[in-house]
Design a protein around this motif. Structure first.
Motif, PDB file in Angstrom:
ATOM      1  N   LEU A   1       0.723   8.438  -3.387  1.00 46.04           N
ATOM      2  CA  LEU A   1      -0.019   9.226  -4.375  1.00 46.04           C
ATOM      3  C   LEU A   1      -1.166   9.989  -3.707  1.00 46.04           C
ATOM      4  CD1 LEU A   1      -0.183   6.619  -7.304  1.00 46.04           C
ATOM      5  CD2 LEU A   1       1.316   8.628  -7.118  1.00 46.04           C
ATOM      6  N   ILE A   2      -1.862   9.334  -2.775  1.00 43.41           N
ATOM      7  CA  ILE A   2      -2.963   9.993  -2.060  1.00 43.41           C
ATOM      8  C   ILE A   2      -2.444  11.162  -1.230  1.00 43.41           C
ATOM      9  CG2 ILE A   2      -4.673   9.691  -0.210  1.00 43.41           C
ATOM     10  CD1 ILE A   2      -4.995   6.780  -1.209  1.00 43.41           C
ATOM     11  N   PHE A   3      -1.345  10.945  -0.514  1.00 45.07           N
ATOM     12  CA  PHE A   3      -0.772  11.999   0.328  1.00 45.07           C
ATOM     13  C   PHE A   3      -0.308  13.183  -0.508  1.00 45.07           C
ATOM     14  CE2 PHE A   3       0.619   8.695   3.754  1.00 45.07           C
ATOM     15  CZ  PHE A   3      -0.719   8.543   4.126  1.00 45.07           C
ATOM     16  N   GLN A   4       0.355  12.895  -1.625  1.00 42.09           N
ATOM     17  CA  GLN A   4       0.839  13.972  -2.489  1.00 42.09           C
ATOM     18  C   GLN A   4      -0.328  14.775  -3.064  1.00 42.09           C
ATOM     19  OE1 GLN A   4       3.225  11.686  -5.275  1.00 42.09           O
ATOM     20  NE2 GLN A   4       5.141  12.185  -4.213  1.00 42.09           N
ATOM     21  N   LYS A   5      -1.388  14.086  -3.457  1.00 39.02           N
ATOM     22  CA  LYS A   5      -2.565  14.766  -4.006  1.00 39.02           C
ATOM     23  C   LYS A   5      -3.241  15.600  -2.929  1.00 39.02           C
ATOM     24  CE  LYS A   5      -5.707  15.612  -7.134  1.00 39.02           C
ATOM     25  NZ  LYS A   5      -5.399  16.437  -8.326  1.00 39.02           N
TER      26      LYS A   5
ATOM     27  N   ILE B   1       0.809  -1.235   0.000  1.00 40.81           N
ATOM     28  CA  ILE B   1       0.000   0.000   0.000  1.00 40.81           C
ATOM     29  C   ILE B   1       0.835   1.276   0.000  1.00 40.81           C
ATOM     30  CG2 ILE B   1      -1.888  -1.165   1.200  1.00 40.81           C
ATOM     31  CD1 ILE B   1      -1.015   0.276   3.759  1.00 40.81           C
ATOM     32  N   SER B   2       2.157   1.165   0.138  1.00 39.98           N
ATOM     33  CA  SER B   2       2.981   2.377   0.243  1.00 39.98           C
ATOM     34  C   SER B   2       2.874   3.254  -1.000  1.00 39.98           C
ATOM     35  CB  SER B   2       4.439   2.015   0.513  1.00 39.98           C
ATOM     36  OG  SER B   2       4.957   1.194  -0.526  1.00 39.98           O
ATOM     37  N   GLN B   3       2.845   2.646  -2.191  1.00 42.78           N
ATOM     38  CA  GLN B   3       2.785   3.456  -3.415  1.00 42.78           C
ATOM     39  C   GLN B   3       1.447   4.185  -3.556  1.00 42.78           C
ATOM     40  OE1 GLN B   3       3.239   1.341  -7.139  1.00 42.78           O
ATOM     41  NE2 GLN B   3       3.924   3.173  -8.216  1.00 42.78           N
TER      42      GLN B   3
END
Length: 435
Positions: free
Chosen positions: A150-154, A144-146
């Motif tokens: 992406l969710i955190f960056q967004k 789930i790290s990838q």
């Protein structure tokens, strides 16, 4: 701290008094040997051995009536915790000065950051309202790290926090006093573990920025690297005992914030972040993180209705304590007396063998009171205390605003009792709290 002069069956000294024939296990011996360098581990072990506190059995409502069923209990707690929120005066926001040449406008969240944060998760922690257990996230971190990155960056680039991350289950934790009084409980927020992972990444990078630019004052010892309750006590009482050893009187004044973490006004907090140089997408994300929060009280599975959160930084969050440190960072600006903090625990001290010296200490209390009025952080003046030490002490009467500060012979200070020895009035004695 007195250590009992007893030995167990293995010949090793016991750390606390206990019956003869006691046995010290390998894990306990390791904790004892490393206590000097790992005081946190020692106190975690120590607290785990203390007697369990009784659960909540009944409460009194605002009319003094006894509440003994859980649905009414959770609603009473929820009503009380909601009543303490600050109604911020937004028409008269204080001016600020950005006194740092540096700024923090953006954060780059990498997959490595996410994996490291997932790996540090403690699997025995409670889940938030979303029901996702930390052990699930930790064990699946390679998978789930990838997508989490992406969710955190967004989330950061858009300045939007998912609403589920802003919902909290509140656990009332008893402090002291009458157990039937809701005011004697601290609200601890259990929020989404996924949201806490992002908080942790942002918190680490903010701490790096603040430390690199020396923004948080040295008077703050709480939630900081290389600082602790011990450094707080040693720094403060080194000056106090030195002055007393030189035959001078010394006064220590303990200040008590009223519902400190819960009443921080959000617009003023954002001004403090700007003054610290925290701008851009980071400030926008934090603003959204503070906005439209909701909480409900949960006791043994019984839940209250959701209530809106209008002020404060959540106790139990990762980011909340750091935001609080930034908010009260300048409380000792222009003060002359010795002032140290451990999060919201604040004490002020100074020589007090003449009226002139004591008046200087009173002037600093006036400055602190003015700061509290400006930034809408009230002190609980009934719980503020002064200890007069030294045989030549003039026992000056101190005030917070219009309220005289009560005189005490001792005070609980970060897990110890600080008190004036009645037989040797010129010294402070620190006693480890074992009860």
């Amino acid at each position: 701290m007195a250590i009992a002069n007893k030995r167990g069956d293995d010949g090793q000294p016991c750390l606390v008094p206990r019956p003869s024939g006691c046995h010290v296990g390998g894990a306990e011996r390791k904790i004892a040997l490393e206590a000097k360098h790992d005081s946190k581990g020692f106190f975690q072990y120590f607290n785990s051995k203390r007697a369990l506190k009784a659960e909540i059995t009944n409460l009194q409502d605002s009319k003094g009536l006894i509440i003994d069923n859980e649905i009414d209990m959770v609603n009473e707690f929820n009503d009380y915790f909601s009543r303490v929120f600050t109604i911020e005066n937004t028409s008269n926001l204080p001016p600020i000065n950005t006194n740092t040449a540096s700024s923090m406008t953006n954060i780059c969240i990498t997959e490595v950051d996410v994996i490291l944060s997932l790996a540090k998760l403690k699997i025995n922690k409670s889940q938030g309202p979303d029901g996702i257990l930390p052990i699930v996230l930790k064990e699946m971190r390679d998978i789930i790290s990838q997508p989490l990155t992406l969710i955190f960056q967004k989330s950061l680039s858009a300045g939007v926090v998912p609403s589920d991350w802003k919902h909290a289950n509140i656990t009332p934790i008893f402090k002291k006093g009458d157990r039937s009084n809701p005011a004697n409980y601290r609200p601890i927020s259990l929020t989404s573990i996924t949201g806490k992972i992002m908080e942790a990444i942002i918190q680490v990078k903010m701490v790096d920025y603040l430390d690199a630019n020396n923004i948080i004052k040295d008077s703050q010892h709480g939630f900081r690297r290389g600082r602790s309750c011990l450094t707080n006590l040693l720094e403060f009482f080194e000056e106090a005992t030195s002055e007393i050893d030189h035959k001078k009187a010394y006064d220590v004044i303990y200040l008590d914030f009223q519902k400190a973490f819960d009443v921080v006004p959000h617009k003023r907090l954002l001004l403090k972040l700007k003054a610290a140089g925290i701008l851009g997408t980071v400030a926008t994300w934090i603003k959204n993180w503070l906005t439209d929060r909701k909480q409900r009280v949960v006791i043994r599975g019984t839940m209250s209705q959701w209530a809106s959160v209008h002020s404060g930084v959540p106790q139990g969050s990762i980011l909340g304590p750091l935001l609080f440190l930034i908010y009260i960072n300048d409380i000792d600006t222009n003060t002359y007396s010795k002032l140290v903090k451990f999060a919201d625990d604040t004490k002020v001290g100074g020589v007090a063998d003449t009226n002139l010296a004591a008046e200087r200490l009173q002037r600093d209390l006036d400055l602190i009171s003015e700061w509290a009025d400006t930034w809408q952080m009230k002190f609980n003046t009934d719980k503020c205390k002064v200890i007069h030490a030294g045989s030549r002490n003039i026992k000056y009467r101190y005030f917070m605003g219009s309220t005289e500060i009560k005189v005490a012979d001792y005070e609980k200070d970060l897990g110890i009792f600080t008190y004036k020895n009645k037989h040797m009035k010129s010294v402070f004695v620190l006693s480890l709290l074992l009860t």
